[in-house]
Design a protein around this motif. Structure first.
Motif, short mmCIF file in Angstrom:
data_model
loop_
_atom_site.label_atom_id
_atom_site.label_comp_id
_atom_site.label_asym_id
_atom_site.label_seq_id
_atom_site.Cartn_x
_atom_site.Cartn_y
_atom_site.Cartn_z
N ARG A 129 0.76 -1.25 0.14
CA ARG A 129 0.08 -0.18 0.03
C ARG A 129 0.75 1.09 0.07
O ARG A 129 0.48 2.23 -0.83
CB ARG A 129 -0.88 -0.11 1.22
CG ARG A 129 -2.09 -1.17 1.10
CD ARG A 129 -3.07 -0.84 2.31
NE ARG A 129 -3.56 0.37 2.03
CZ ARG A 129 -4.46 0.84 1.37
NH1 ARG A 129 -5.37 -0.33 0.74
NH2 ARG A 129 -5.37 1.79 1.25
N PHE A 130 1.87 1.15 0.79
CA PHE A 130 2.77 2.52 1.07
C PHE A 130 3.33 2.74 -0.40
O PHE A 130 3.52 3.81 -0.81
CB PHE A 130 3.92 2.24 1.67
CG PHE A 130 5.16 3.18 1.98
CD1 PHE A 130 4.90 4.50 2.49
CD2 PHE A 130 6.23 2.66 1.13
CE1 PHE A 130 5.75 5.27 2.14
CE2 PHE A 130 7.36 3.72 1.10
CZ PHE A 130 6.81 5.06 1.44
N LEU A 131 3.93 1.53 -0.98
CA LEU A 131 4.73 1.86 -2.22
C LEU A 131 3.84 2.42 -3.45
O LEU A 131 4.10 2.87 -4.31
CB LEU A 131 5.28 0.34 -2.61
CG LEU A 131 6.77 0.34 -1.78
CD1 LEU A 131 7.01 -1.26 -2.16
CD2 LEU A 131 7.83 1.19 -2.09
N LEU A 152 -4.62 9.25 0.38
CA LEU A 152 -5.74 8.41 -0.14
C LEU A 152 -5.09 7.04 -0.14
O LEU A 152 -5.79 5.87 0.12
CB LEU A 152 -6.16 8.57 -1.70
CG LEU A 152 -7.17 9.95 -1.60
CD1 LEU A 152 -7.24 9.99 -3.16
CD2 LEU A 152 -8.41 9.26 -1.03
N GLY A 153 -3.92 6.79 -0.52
CA GLY A 153 -3.08 5.48 -0.49
C GLY A 153 -2.70 5.05 0.99
O GLY A 153 -2.66 3.70 1.32
N ALA A 154 -2.54 5.87 1.79
CA ALA A 154 -1.86 5.44 3.02
C ALA A 154 -3.04 5.43 4.07
O ALA A 154 -2.66 4.90 5.19
CB ALA A 154 -1.04 6.60 3.57
N GLU A 155 -4.08 5.96 4.04
CA GLU A 155 -5.13 5.87 5.05
C GLU A 155 -5.79 4.70 5.33
O GLU A 155 -6.14 4.42 6.29
CB GLU A 155 -6.10 6.93 5.06
CG GLU A 155 -7.32 6.98 3.80
CD GLU A 155 -8.30 6.09 3.93
OE1 GLU A 155 -8.75 6.02 5.09
OE2 GLU A 155 -8.72 5.77 2.93
N ARG A 158 -8.80 3.98 7.42
CA ARG A 158 -9.11 4.26 8.46
C ARG A 158 -9.52 5.95 8.66
O ARG A 158 -9.83 6.20 9.97
CB ARG A 158 -7.59 4.41 9.48
CG ARG A 158 -6.80 3.10 9.39
CD ARG A 158 -5.81 3.01 10.11
NE ARG A 158 -4.63 3.84 9.81
CZ ARG A 158 -3.90 3.89 8.78
NH1 ARG A 158 -3.86 2.35 8.15
NH2 ARG A 158 -3.03 4.49 8.25
N GLY A 159 -9.53 6.48 7.73
CA GLY A 159 -9.84 8.01 7.45
C GLY A 159 -9.06 8.86 8.28
O GLY A 159 -9.22 10.11 8.57
N GLU A 160 -7.73 8.44 8.49
CA GLU A 160 -6.77 9.26 9.17
C GLU A 160 -5.41 8.60 8.64
O GLU A 160 -5.18 7.43 8.53
CB GLU A 160 -7.08 9.07 10.77
CG GLU A 160 -5.95 10.06 11.28
CD GLU A 160 -6.36 10.06 12.74
OE1 GLU A 160 -7.48 10.59 13.24
OE2 GLU A 160 -5.45 9.49 13.91
N VAL A 161 -4.54 9.51 8.72
CA VAL A 161 -3.03 9.26 8.53
C VAL A 161 -2.17 9.93 9.56
O VAL A 161 -2.32 11.10 9.78
CB VAL A 161 -2.47 9.62 7.12
CG1 VAL A 161 -0.90 9.27 6.97
CG2 VAL A 161 -3.26 8.83 6.40
#
Length: 209
Positions: A129-131, A152-155, A158-161
């Motif tokens: 997901r990170f890459l 958008l890719g990292a959350e 969860r709705g939060e980063v």
């Protein structure tokens, strides 16, 4: 002696004793001076590494991939394959202490501890997901778009980063001032709200470019 922080690490905390003790007994504690190369294309170890102290910059040629901090894991790309090359160059940004778990120890935990196998697959999934998010960010045209794509890719639903501005600027390849302008633009649009290191996604549609 293996530090207590290793035993409490999310990737190792569910490994049963004495298996964990036996695996860690074969691990290597490594100290790296600031500016030294940790891994590069031809010089690496088939080990799973954990950063115990310090910061490590990860690059793919001229592209900044990430900055590793305490607790971060590295080296999975060197495991369970016969490739003679490591895909990135890792350089110590400060004096670092690292733990290197040999491939055989990782294999044993995968074979004998289902909880570790589950956590390891979870770690690999997070890396994918990170890459994916990183690829989207670096291919974006503007800093605002880079930031939006990364969020958008990292959350991950969860709705939060939760990430510091310093690390985020390195992750998406923009300066701090540029990052803050992108933050301000997305906040004005009602797409996000910042609360310290936490970035809350208010409207995913407004992050679509």
């Amino acid at each position: 002696m293996v530090p207590q922080q290793v035993k409490n690490h999310p990737l190792l905390c569910r490994v049963e004793e004495p298996l964990r003790a036996q695996v860690l007994a074969a691990a290597q504690l490594l100290e790296v001076a600031k500016g030294e190369t940790v891994y590069d294309r031809r010089h690496f170890r088939r080990c799973l590494g954990i950063v115990l102290q310090g910061r490590i910059q990860v690059r793919k040629q001229s592209l900044l991939i990430s900055t590793l901090l305490e607790g971060d894991v590295f080296g999975a790309a060197a495991l369970f394959n016969a490739s003679p090359d490591f895909p990135t160059t890792m350089t110590a940004l400060s004096p670092c202490k690292l733990l290197l778990i040999p491939q055989e120890g990782v294999r044993r935990m995968l074979r004998e501890c289902p909880a570790f196998a589950e956590d390891y697959v979870g770690y690999l999934s997070q890396r994918i997901r990170f890459l994916s998010a990183r690829l989207g960010a670096v291919s974006a045209d503007s800093a605002q778009e880079k930031l939006a794509r990364y969020l958008l890719g990292a959350e991950g639903g969860r709705g939060e980063v939760c990430v510091s501005a310093t690390r985020l600027s390195a992750l998406i390849g923009v300066g701090r001032a540029t990052l803050y302008r992108a933050f301000a633009a997305l906040e004005r649009a009602g797409a996000i709200r910042r609360e310290g290191k936490a970035i809350r996604i208010l409207d995913r549609a407004k992050l679509q470019f």
